[in-house]
Design an enzyme around this catalytic site. Structure first.
Site, PDB file in Angstrom:
ATOM      1  N   ASP A   1     -13.356 -28.724  32.236  1.00 49.58           N
ATOM      2  CA  ASP A   1     -13.181 -30.414  31.726  1.00 49.58           C
ATOM      3  C   ASP A   1     -12.745 -30.265  30.260  1.00 49.58           C
ATOM      4  O   ASP A   1     -12.926 -29.412  29.942  1.00 49.58           O
ATOM      5  CB  ASP A   1     -14.247 -31.067  31.720  1.00 49.58           C
TER       6      ASP A   1
ATOM      7  N   ASP B   1     -12.480 -33.557  27.788  1.00 48.34           N
ATOM      8  CA  ASP B   1     -12.556 -34.526  26.893  1.00 48.34           C
ATOM      9  C   ASP B   1     -14.483 -34.808  26.940  1.00 48.34           C
ATOM     10  O   ASP B   1     -14.781 -34.521  28.162  1.00 48.34           O
ATOM     11  CB  ASP B   1     -12.467 -36.649  27.811  1.00 48.34           C
TER      12      ASP B   1
END
Length: 294
Positions: free
Chosen positions: A47, A49
Site C-alpha cells: 500500500d 498512503d
C-alpha cells in the site's frame, strides 16, 4: 631520439591490454555469480498512503497542482483538514477517502495524460521524496535483493503510483484508473476506485498473469481496509497500523512494523497545523465549483 614506439614497448602495451581484458571478463563473471536468481513464485505488494509514505499521496498531488494554478486556495482548503485528520488518527474512513479521491480526479478533466505524468515527476521531487518511510523502503529493497518483484497497490491515481514506483526502483504499480480519450482526461473513473476488496481482486489477476504463488507472496499495509489484500498472501505485515489492523495482526500472528515516532503523532503544534492549513484545500469546494460550472 626516434619517436617510433620500440618493439618492447609495443609488446608491453599488448600485454597490458590482454590483462585488462581478462580483468574485465573476470569482473563480469564475478558479478553474474553474485547476482540473485529471480524469484518467479513470490512477490511483494505495498500500500502507499501511510505505508510507503507519510500521509495521503492524493494530498501531495493536489498541493502540487494547486501550485500550478489548477485550482484556488479556497478550492483546496478542506483537503488540508482531511490530511491532518489522516495523520493524527491514522485511520482511513472509506467514504471520506472515496469522496476525496473521486472528486479530486474531476479537476484533471480536459488535461492531457502526458501533462499529469510530467507534473507527477516534479511533485514527487518536491513533496513526496522526503515523505518516504525509510523502514518500509528498506523492506521493499530487501525483496528486490532477493529477486522478487515489488508492486505498489493503491487507491491513488495510477499515474502518481507509477511515478513513486519508478523513482523507488520498484517493478510497477496498480492504482485507480482515470478515463481518458485520445490522451485527454474526461474526469471520470474507469470502473471503481482501487480500494478494499478491489485491491485483492487486482492482485489475484496479476498473480494469475505472472504465475505467482500467493502463499509465497508478501503484502504490507497500514489500514484495516486492506485486510482483503493482506489476508490473500502467505506473508502479511501491518506497517504503521491503525488500531483495528494492529489488533487483527496480533490475534493472527502477523508481523507488525511501526516507523512512527511514539506509534502515533497525537498532537501537532499550532505552527505546524497553521502551515499545513495554508498549504491545503477543500474537496467540497471543488465539488461545488464543478457543479456551478456545469
Amino acid at each position: 631520439m626516434s619517436r617510433e614506439t620500440s618493439p618492447d614497448r609495443r609488446r608491453n602495451l599488448q600485454s597490458r591490454s590482454v590483462l585488462s581484458g581478462q580483468a574485465a571478463a573476470s569482473a563480469s563473471e564475478m558479478e553474474n555469480a553474485l547476482s540473485t536468481a529471480p524469484d518467479l513464485r513470490g512477490a511483494a505488494f505495498f500500500d502507499v498512503d501511510n505505508t510507503i509514505m507519510q500521509g495521503a499521496s492524493i494530498f501531495h498531488l493536489a498541493r502540487g497542482l494547486h501550485e500550478r494554478k489548477f485550482f484556488t486556495t479556497k478550492d483546496i482548503f478542506m483537503a488540508t483538514w482531511q490530511q491532518l485528520y489522516f495523520r493524527l488518527a491514522g485511520v482511513e474512513d472509506p467514504e471520506h477517502i472515496a469522496n476525496a479521491r473521486a472528486t479530486g480526479l474531476a479537476f484533471i478533466a480536459g488535461h492531457r495524460v502526458s501533462e499529469l505524468e510530467e507534473i507527477g515527476e516534479q511533485i514527487f521531487d518536491k513533496h513526496m521524496a522526503h515523505k518516504i518511510w525509510p523502514g518500509t523502503r528498506a523492506i521493499a529493497q530487501w525483496h528486490l535483493d532477493r529477486g522478487q518483484r515489488v508492486w505498489l497497490v493503491t487507491a491513488a491515481p495510477v499515474e502518481i503510483a507509477a511515478v513513486i514506483s519508478r523513482r523507488l526502483g520498484l517493478t510497477g504499480a496498480l492504482g485507480t484508473v482515470s478515463e481518458h480519450i485520445d490522451g485527454v482526461y474526461t474526469g471520470e473513473l474507469v470502473g471503481e476506485m482501487l480500494h478494499g476488496e478491489g485491491k485483492a481482486v487486482a492482485i489475484r489477476a496479476l498473480a494469475e498473469r505472472e504465475n505467482l504463488v500467493l502463499a509465497d507472496c508478501y503484502a504490507y499495509s497500514d489500514s484495516s481496509n486492506d485486510l482483503p489484500m493482506l489476508s490473500l498472501v502467505g506473508h502479511p505485515c501491518a506497517v504503521n497500523p491503525d488500531s483495528t489492523l494492529r489488533a487483527h495482526a496480533k490475534a493472527n500472528g502477523w508481523r507488525i512494523r511501526d516507523y512512527r515516532t511514539g506509534r502515533k503523532v497525537a498532537v501537532f503544534s499550532g505552527k505546524t497545523a497553521v502551515a499545513a492549513m495554508a498549504a491545503g484545500g477543500t474537496w467540497k469546494a471543488l465539488r461545488l465549483r464543478k457543479k456551478q460550472t456545469r
